[in-house]
Design a protein around this motif. Structure first.
Motif, PDB file in Angstrom:
ATOM      1  N   HIS A 153       0.838  -1.214   0.000  1.00  0.00           N
ATOM      2  CA  HIS A 153       0.000   0.000   0.000  1.00  0.00           C
ATOM      3  C   HIS A 153       0.866   1.255   0.000  1.00  0.00           C
ATOM      4  N   LEU A 154       1.899   1.260   0.828  1.00  0.00           N
ATOM      5  CA  LEU A 154       2.776   2.429   0.888  1.00  0.00           C
ATOM      6  C   LEU A 154       3.484   2.652  -0.446  1.00  0.00           C
ATOM      7  N   LEU A 155       3.994   1.602  -1.039  1.00  0.00           N
ATOM      8  CA  LEU A 155       4.727   1.725  -2.296  1.00  0.00           C
ATOM      9  C   LEU A 155       3.825   2.110  -3.456  1.00  0.00           C
ATOM     10  N   HIS A 156       2.552   1.748  -3.367  1.00  0.00           N
ATOM     11  CA  HIS A 156       1.570   2.114  -4.399  1.00  0.00           C
ATOM     12  C   HIS A 156       0.880   3.445  -4.112  1.00  0.00           C
ATOM     13  N   MET A 157       1.287   4.135  -3.055  1.00  0.00           N
ATOM     14  CA  MET A 157       0.652   5.404  -2.662  1.00  0.00           C
ATOM     15  C   MET A 157      -0.853   5.213  -2.420  1.00  0.00           C
ATOM     16  N   SER A 158      -1.202   4.102  -1.786  1.00  0.00           N
ATOM     17  CA  SER A 158      -2.616   3.828  -1.519  1.00  0.00           C
ATOM     18  C   SER A 158      -2.835   3.438  -0.062  1.00  0.00           C
ATOM     19  N   ALA A 159      -2.044   4.036   0.837  1.00  0.00           N
ATOM     20  CA  ALA A 159      -2.156   3.699   2.261  1.00  0.00           C
ATOM     21  C   ALA A 159      -3.448   4.213   2.877  1.00  0.00           C
ATOM     22  N   GLY A 160      -4.048   5.224   2.268  1.00  0.00           N
ATOM     23  CA  GLY A 160      -5.292   5.777   2.797  1.00  0.00           C
ATOM     24  C   GLY A 160      -5.096   6.803   3.891  1.00  0.00           C
ATOM     25  N   LEU A 161      -3.851   7.250   4.113  1.00  0.00           N
ATOM     26  CA  LEU A 161      -3.603   8.258   5.132  1.00  0.00           C
ATOM     27  C   LEU A 161      -4.012   9.643   4.646  1.00  0.00           C
ATOM     28  N   GLU A 162      -4.429  10.478   5.576  1.00  0.00           N
ATOM     29  CA  GLU A 162      -4.758  11.864   5.249  1.00  0.00           C
ATOM     30  C   GLU A 162      -3.471  12.609   4.898  1.00  0.00           C
ATOM     31  N   ALA A 184       9.430  18.997  10.678  1.00  0.00           N
ATOM     32  CA  ALA A 184      10.810  18.831  10.205  1.00  0.00           C
ATOM     33  C   ALA A 184      11.724  18.069  11.174  1.00  0.00           C
ATOM     34  N   PRO A 185      11.658  18.283  12.494  1.00  0.00           N
ATOM     35  CA  PRO A 185      12.582  17.549  13.376  1.00  0.00           C
ATOM     36  C   PRO A 185      12.365  16.041  13.371  1.00  0.00           C
ATOM     37  N   ASP A 186      11.116  15.602  13.170  1.00  0.00           N
ATOM     38  CA  ASP A 186      10.792  14.171  13.149  1.00  0.00           C
ATOM     39  C   ASP A 186       9.777  13.941  12.035  1.00  0.00           C
ATOM     40  N   MET A 187      10.272  13.841  10.823  1.00  0.00           N
ATOM     41  CA  MET A 187       9.384  13.761   9.653  1.00  0.00           C
ATOM     42  C   MET A 187       8.555  12.490   9.659  1.00  0.00           C
ATOM     43  N   ALA A 188       9.149  11.381  10.071  1.00  0.00           N
ATOM     44  CA  ALA A 188       8.397  10.130  10.107  1.00  0.00           C
ATOM     45  C   ALA A 188       7.292  10.204  11.155  1.00  0.00           C
ATOM     46  N   GLY A 189       7.595  10.777  12.315  1.00  0.00           N
ATOM     47  CA  GLY A 189       6.568  10.936  13.333  1.00  0.00           C
ATOM     48  C   GLY A 189       5.403  11.766  12.838  1.00  0.00           C
ATOM     49  N   PHE A 190       5.719  12.836  12.107  1.00  0.00           N
ATOM     50  CA  PHE A 190       4.686  13.686  11.515  1.00  0.00           C
ATOM     51  C   PHE A 190       3.833  12.886  10.541  1.00  0.00           C
ATOM     52  N   ALA A 191       4.479  12.128   9.660  1.00  0.00           N
ATOM     53  CA  ALA A 191       3.759  11.387   8.627  1.00  0.00           C
ATOM     54  C   ALA A 191       2.941  10.241   9.218  1.00  0.00           C
ATOM     55  N   GLU A 192       3.526   9.536  10.181  1.00  0.00           N
ATOM     56  CA  GLU A 192       2.847   8.369  10.746  1.00  0.00           C
ATOM     57  C   GLU A 192       1.706   8.752  11.680  1.00  0.00           C
ATOM     58  N   ALA A 193       1.664  10.003  12.135  1.00  0.00           N
ATOM     59  CA  ALA A 193       0.577  10.465  13.002  1.00  0.00           C
ATOM     60  C   ALA A 193      -0.673  10.838  12.217  1.00  0.00           C
ATOM     61  N   LYS A 194      -0.568  10.900  10.892  1.00  0.00           N
ATOM     62  CA  LYS A 194      -1.730  11.271  10.084  1.00  0.00           C
ATOM     63  C   LYS A 194      -2.822  10.209  10.228  1.00  0.00           C
ATOM     64  N   PRO A 195      -4.078  10.640  10.378  1.00  0.00           N
ATOM     65  CA  PRO A 195      -5.170   9.671  10.532  1.00  0.00           C
ATOM     66  C   PRO A 195      -5.534   9.012   9.204  1.00  0.00           C
ATOM     67  N   ALA A 196      -6.278   7.932   9.310  1.00  0.00           N
ATOM     68  CA  ALA A 196      -6.781   7.272   8.110  1.00  0.00           C
ATOM     69  C   ALA A 196      -7.898   8.114   7.502  1.00  0.00           C
ATOM     70  N   ALA A 197      -7.818   8.315   6.175  1.00  0.00           N
ATOM     71  CA  ALA A 197      -8.858   9.043   5.453  1.00  0.00           C
ATOM     72  C   ALA A 197      -9.606   8.125   4.501  1.00  0.00           C
ATOM     73  N   ALA A 198      -9.080   6.934   4.282  1.00  0.00           N
ATOM     74  CA  ALA A 198      -9.693   5.938   3.403  1.00  0.00           C
ATOM     75  C   ALA A 198      -9.166   4.573   3.804  1.00  0.00           C
ATOM     76  N   GLN A 199      -9.806   3.546   3.298  1.00  0.00           N
ATOM     77  CA  GLN A 199      -9.325   2.200   3.552  1.00  0.00           C
ATOM     78  C   GLN A 199      -8.025   1.959   2.795  1.00  0.00           C
ATOM     79  N   PRO A 200      -7.086   1.198   3.360  1.00  0.00           N
ATOM     80  CA  PRO A 200      -5.874   0.868   2.607  1.00  0.00           C
ATOM     81  C   PRO A 200      -6.226   0.213   1.272  1.00  0.00           C
ATOM     82  N   GLY A 201      -5.595   0.706   0.214  1.00  0.00           N
ATOM     83  CA  GLY A 201      -5.850   0.167  -1.113  1.00  0.00           C
ATOM     84  C   GLY A 201      -7.039   0.771  -1.827  1.00  0.00           C
ATOM     85  N   GLU A 202      -7.733   1.716  -1.189  1.00  0.00           N
ATOM     86  CA  GLU A 202      -8.957   2.262  -1.769  1.00  0.00           C
ATOM     87  C   GLU A 202      -8.702   3.370  -2.782  1.00  0.00           C
ATOM     88  N   ILE A 203      -7.747   4.259  -2.496  1.00  0.00           N
ATOM     89  CA  ILE A 203      -7.506   5.403  -3.372  1.00  0.00           C
ATOM     90  C   ILE A 203      -6.005   5.603  -3.582  1.00  0.00           C
TER      91      ILE A 203
END
Length: 385
Positions: A153-162, A184-203
């Motif tokens: 899902h991540l590699l296909h840009m379809s994780a469904g994260l906001e 910027a200090p913790d880019m992964a933390g910023f990205a991984e904290a985003k909520p789900a906006a769609a089901q994985p694989g949906e969009i």
């Protein structure tokens, strides 16, 4: 060494559209024959050494198409480097004034494809699973829908994260907030904290933050340490042993945030020749000098259309039709079906056309309204080849 502070300042200028052209592209110069590297035709990939070899004389039609990327700067923006290989041998190399074979230039989102290859190494090693849940600690709580997100899902840009890649205006987007703002200090933390906006694989939702999540997964797999220095060292050692040394990409310079996470979606540096080495690695389906480094199955995955966007594979762009309303990435109405490309902000390209036995690297600064003309010129060039 380019510091992260300087890199982020550069990123701000570029993303806000304030980066000016350094010189008119038409003032570029042909690299001297003595500076051209030899990439032996008998090799399966780009040779690691730069032995001088004169470039062959090009047919006038091909040379005119290549030169047009420098001459028509008003149409396509500034082309800083153009390097073309056929059968692994250089046939054209030119740079704008102030740039040359040793100049490291920014990858922007071409870095995503490098991150995908690094992910493939760890999947091949059995340390990660393409179809298994992505090992992100923040997503493992009971009932969290993000726990169903897989590496695929991540590699296909379809994780469904906001995620909003480019805001309107651009500085209101999540990418700028991650690279330059509070994230910027913790880019992964910023990205991984985003909520789900769609089901994985949906969009399909193109996201530089997604690639940073992959970078975080890579670092966590390589070292249990949370020390930024340890994470950087582990990633650099891994990249050196699995990619830089075997391919001869000695100029490749990944950048990291303050937490030691590689900025795998947008900020790496390398010379045009080393980007070409990466392109040749992909053209030869993960084989270098007769040695397979990346499984054929991983290359097949990367180069297969994703379910929600036929023009996108595993963190790489394909010469296929995209969904209605999506901006074209390449030129499926003109080029070979097997053509694919690593594409970055402001017109960075590693174009690979296996059926034509060709790899093209174009680096420069192109603005939004110039992209249709740039794509047209690149399509003309590939057609001429």
């Amino acid at each position: 060494m380019i510091t992260i502070k300087r890199l982020l300042a550069s990123a701000a200028l570029a993303m806000l559209g304030a980066l000016s052209l350094v010189q008119a592209a038409g003032q570029g110069n042909i690299a001297p024959a003595s500076a051209a590297p030899k990439f032996g035709a008998s090799l399966d990939g780009v040779a690691a050494t730069d032995t001088p070899q004169p470039l062959p004389a090009l047919p006038a039609a091909i040379k005119a198409r290549a030169d047009a990327l420098f001459v028509n700067a008003e149409d396509v923006g500034q082309t800083r480097a153009l390097f073309i290989l056929r059968d692994g041998e250089p046939i054209y190399e030119r740079y704008a004034a102030g740039f040359g074979p040793e100049t490291k230039l920014i990858s922007w989102s071409m870095a995503k494809s490098i991150t995908a290859v690094l992910t493939g190494f760890l999947v091949a090693d059995g340390q990660l699973a393409l179809d298994g849940p992505a090992p992100v600690a923040a997503w493992q709580r009971s009932g969290d829908p993000r726990g169903a997100i897989t590496l695929k899902h991540l590699l296909h840009m379809s994780a469904g994260l906001e995620h909003v890649e480019n805001g309107d205006p651009i500085w209101q987007g999540d990418t700028v907030a991650m690279l330059l703002g509070g994230g910027a200090p913790d880019m992964a933390g910023f990205a991984e904290a985003k909520p789900a906006a769609a089901q994985p694989g949906e969009i399909f939702n193109y996201s530089s933050a997604t690639s940073v999540i992959l970078s975080d997964i890579l670092a966590d797999t390589l070292t249990p340490s949370r020390s930024p220095a340890a994470r950087r060292d582990a990633m650099r050692e891994f990249i050196a042993g699995r990619l830089v040394e075997p391919l001869g990409m000695t100029s490749l310079t990944p950048e990291f945030d303050a937490s030691g996470t590689m900025i795998g979606g947008s900020i790496m540096h390398a010379t045009a020749r080393d980007y070409a080495r990466f392109g040749e690695f992909l053209r030869n389906h993960g084989v270098v000098n007769g040695q397979r480094l990346l499984p054929e199955s991983w290359m097949d995955f990367m180069l297969s259309p994703s379910a929600n966007d036929g023009g996108y594979g595993g963190h790489i762009w394909l010469n296929r039709k995209r969904p209605a309303g999506a901006q074209p990435a390449l030129w499926p109405d003109r080029g070979p079906n097997d053509l694919f490309a690593c594409i970055g902000h402001q017109g960075q390209y590693i174009i690979v056309s296996p059926s034509q036995r060709v790899t093209i690297v174009r680096l420069g600064v192109t603005k939004g309204e110039q992209f249709p003309a740039l794509r047209r010129h690149l399509a003309d060039l590939t057609a001429a080849l």
